[in-house]
Write a protein that holds these residues in place. Structure first.
Motif, short mmCIF file in Angstrom:
data_model
loop_
_atom_site.label_atom_id
_atom_site.label_comp_id
_atom_site.label_asym_id
_atom_site.label_seq_id
_atom_site.Cartn_x
_atom_site.Cartn_y
_atom_site.Cartn_z
N SER A 386 20.10 -27.22 -15.80
CA SER A 386 20.30 -27.69 -14.23
C SER A 386 21.18 -28.75 -13.89
O SER A 386 21.40 -29.45 -13.37
N SER A 391 21.45 -27.54 -6.71
CA SER A 391 20.04 -27.40 -5.57
C SER A 391 19.99 -27.87 -4.38
O SER A 391 20.82 -28.49 -4.08
N SER A 396 17.02 -30.96 -9.68
CA SER A 396 16.73 -30.34 -10.23
C SER A 396 15.04 -30.69 -10.38
O SER A 396 14.10 -29.69 -11.31
N LEU A 432 8.34 -33.14 -6.17
CA LEU A 432 9.41 -32.34 -5.97
C LEU A 432 9.15 -31.96 -7.59
O LEU A 432 9.05 -30.19 -8.10
N ARG A 433 8.85 -32.62 -8.41
CA ARG A 433 8.42 -32.70 -9.82
C ARG A 433 7.43 -31.40 -10.50
O ARG A 433 7.30 -31.00 -11.36
N THR A 435 5.36 -29.64 -7.93
CA THR A 435 5.70 -28.34 -7.44
C THR A 435 6.60 -27.48 -8.01
O THR A 435 6.35 -25.81 -8.56
N ARG A 436 7.40 -27.28 -9.42
CA ARG A 436 8.27 -27.03 -9.92
C ARG A 436 8.07 -27.25 -11.55
O ARG A 436 8.60 -26.66 -12.03
#
Length: 437
Positions: A386, A391, A396, A432-433, A435-436
Motif C-alpha cells: 500500500s 491514502s 496506510s 488508525l492501525r 481501526t483498519r
C-alpha cells in the motif's frame, strides 16, 4: 640496609631536619596525631588509627592528590609500630632494586625485624613489576604501603588490590591549609600578607599543603617592606595550575561531572565544569564531541535543535579556534543544560540493537520488498504493498515487521518538549492501525 641502593631508606626514625631545610620539611609532622586533614584515616576511629592501636599493620594503598601527606603517613606508620622503614620510588627504581629491597627485608626478618616497604608513585610500575610484589606480600616479608595520585582501579593490578586496603586521602580544605600556615607562622613569624591575601594564598594552593608551604617560604625569603594585598600577591606569586591529567583520573572525573550537570539541567554547574576543563588545557574538540553525545543521549527529540546547536558550535570552533571559538562551546553547553531532557532515543536505540542481535536474519514481509525482476514478482515480492501517499491521511497502516516477529515498541516519546508533539502523532497513527485491523 639503606646502602643497597640510593633511593632506599631503612631507618625507623630520622634525624631532625637542618635549619636550612625547606619549610615543608621542617614542619613535617612527628606523630600521626599531627597530620592535618586526614582524621578520617589517622584518628582513633579511622583504619590507620585502629591498626596502630592494635600494633599490627596490613598492606595498603594511599590514594590522594599531591601534597596531602601520603609519604609522611607512611613514615610515621613504621615508627608508630616499631617497624623498619624502607622506601622505593617507582620513578627511579626497577625490578632489580625491588629484589634488593626484598632481600634486605628477608635478612631483617631473620633477626625479628618487620619491614614496611613504602613505594611512592606505585602506579608507575608496570603490570609485571606490580606482580613482583605479590609473593613477598603474601608470605609477610614486607608490609606494603603504596602511594598513588591515580585511581587504583585503573592503575594497579587486581591481584595487588585484592591484597591491599585502599585508603583515600582527602584534598586539604581551607581550614586544614589555614592550620598549616598557622604552624608556619609559629615557626617563622607572621606572613607578609593581609588577611584577604592570606585567604587568596590558601585558595591558590588547590588543596596541596606542600605547595602552600613552598609559596609561604617564598614570601618569607622576599623580605617585603609591607604586607601584600590580594592583587599584589597575584602578581608576586604564580598561581598553581589545577591538577588535571588529560588521559587520567582528573579527565574522567570532570567530563563525568559536566555530563551529569547537563543531564541534571544545571547550566551554572555545567558551565563551571566546562571552564575547569578548558582552562586546564583540555582539547576543545574532545569537549565538542562530548557535547554532541549529550545532545543525542539526554535530549534527543525533546529538542531536535540541540544536536544542530552542537554541530554548529563544533563548526564555529573549527572556524575561530581558541580562545574565541570556546564561546561557541559555552553556548552549546548552556543550550543543552537548559533544554528539555529525554533519553527516549537512547533507550530506543539500545532496545532495537538488542532485538536485532536476537532475531538474526529474519526477512521483512514480502509486500514491502522491491521486485526489480520477473522472478521476484512471481514469488510475491511487492505484492499487496500500500503506497501511503495514496491514502487520505498519508498513512496506510501496513504491518512492516517480519512475519515471525511480533511488532515491538522501542521508542516511547515523553511528555516534554517537542516529543509531546511526536507522542500525539504516534497515538493518532496507532488509532488508525487499530481501526483498519
Amino acid at each position: 640496609m639503606a646502602d643497597l641502593f640510593p633511593d632506599t631508606v631503612s631507618d625507623v626514625s630520622e634525624p631532625p631536619p637542618r635549619e636550612d631545610a625547606p619549610l615543608a620539611d621542617r614542619l613535617r609532622p612527628a606523630t600521626l596525631g599531627e597530620v592535618i586533614g586526614q582524621d578520617h584515616l589517622t584518628g582513633p576511629e579511622g583504619p590507620i588509627g585502629r591498626m596502630v592501636a592494635a600494633g599490627r599493620l596490613s598492606s595498603m594503598i594511599l590514594w590522594g592528590p599531591p601534597g596531602t601527606g601520603k609519604t609522611t603517613i607512611a613514615r610515621l606508620l613504621a615508627a608508630s609500630v616499631g617497624m623498619r622503614f624502607e622506601s622505593v620510588s617507582a620513578v627511579f627504581s626497577g625490578v632489580a632494586d625491588l629484589k634488593k629491597a626484598f632481600a634486605a627485608a628477608d635478612r631483617a626478618a631473620e633477626v625479628g625485624q618487620r619491614t614496611l616497604l613504602f613505594v611512592d608513585e606505585i602506579h608507575r610500575f608496570n603490570r609485571a613489576q606490580q606482580d613482583g610484589f605479590l609473593p613477598f606480600v603474601e608470605r609477610g616479608t614486607v608490609t606494603l604501603v603504596g602511594a598513588t595520585t591515580e585511581n587504583p582501579s585503573f592503575a594497579l593490578n587486581a591481584a595487588l588490590l585484592s591484597r591491599a586496603q585502599v585508603l583515600i586521602l582527602h584534598r586539604l580544605g581551607a581550614e586544614a591549609l589555614g592550620q598549616l600556615l598557622d604552624r608556619a607562622e609559629t615557626l617563622e613569624g607572621p606572613l607578609p600578607v593581609t588577611d584577604p591575601a592570606r585567604d587568596a594564598l590558601i585558595a591558590s594552593a588547590d588543596g596541596d599543603g606542600r605547595f602552600l608551604l613552598n609559596q609561604a617560604e617564598t614570601l618569607y625569603h622576599a623580605q617585603l617592606d609591607q604586607p601584600l594585598g590580594p592583587a599584589e600577591l597575584g602578581r608576586f606569586l604564580q598561581r598553581r595550575v589545577a591538577v588535571y591529567d588529560k588521559d587520567r583520573d582528573g579527565h574522567y572525573n570532570l567530563i563525568s561531572a559536566l555530563h551529569k550537570a547537563v543531564r541534571g539541567s544545571d547550566p551554572q554547574a555545567a558551565l563551571y565544569y566546562l571552564a575547569r576543563m578548558l582552562t586546564a588545557g583540555e582539547e576543545p574538540r574532545f569537549l565538542a564531541r562530548r557535547l554532541v553525545r549529550m545532545a543525542v543521549e539526554d535530549i534527543g527529540l525533546a529538542d531536535p535543535q540541540a544536536l544542530t546547536q552542537c554541530m554548529a558550535a563544533k563548526d564555529a570552533y573549527e572556524f575561530l579556534g581558541s580562545p574565541e571559538g570556546e564561546l561557541a562551546l559555552a553556548q552549546a553547553c548552556l543550550y543543552l543544560a537548559t533544554a528539555p531532557k529525554s533519553n527516549a532515543v537512547y533507550k530506543a536505540q539500545k532496545a532495537a540493537w538488542k532485538s536485532a542481535k536476537e532475531t538474526g536474519s529474519l526477512m521483512p514481509p514480502p509486500n514491502i520488498l522491491n521486485a526489480p525482476t520477473k522472478l521476484m514478482k512471481e514469488i510475491g515480492y511487492g505484492a499487496g504493498y500500500s503506497y501511503d501517499h495514496n491514502s487520505e491521511e498519508g498513512f496506510s497502516g501496513d504491518d512492516y515487521w517480519p512475519e515471525e516477529m511480533e511488532p515491538q515498541s522501542y521508542y516511547e516519546p515523553i511528555e516534554r518538549g517537542f516529543e509531546r508533539e511526536i507522542a500525539k502523532r504516534m497515538d493518532y497513527w496507532d488509532k488508525l492501525r487499530r481501526t483498519r485491523g
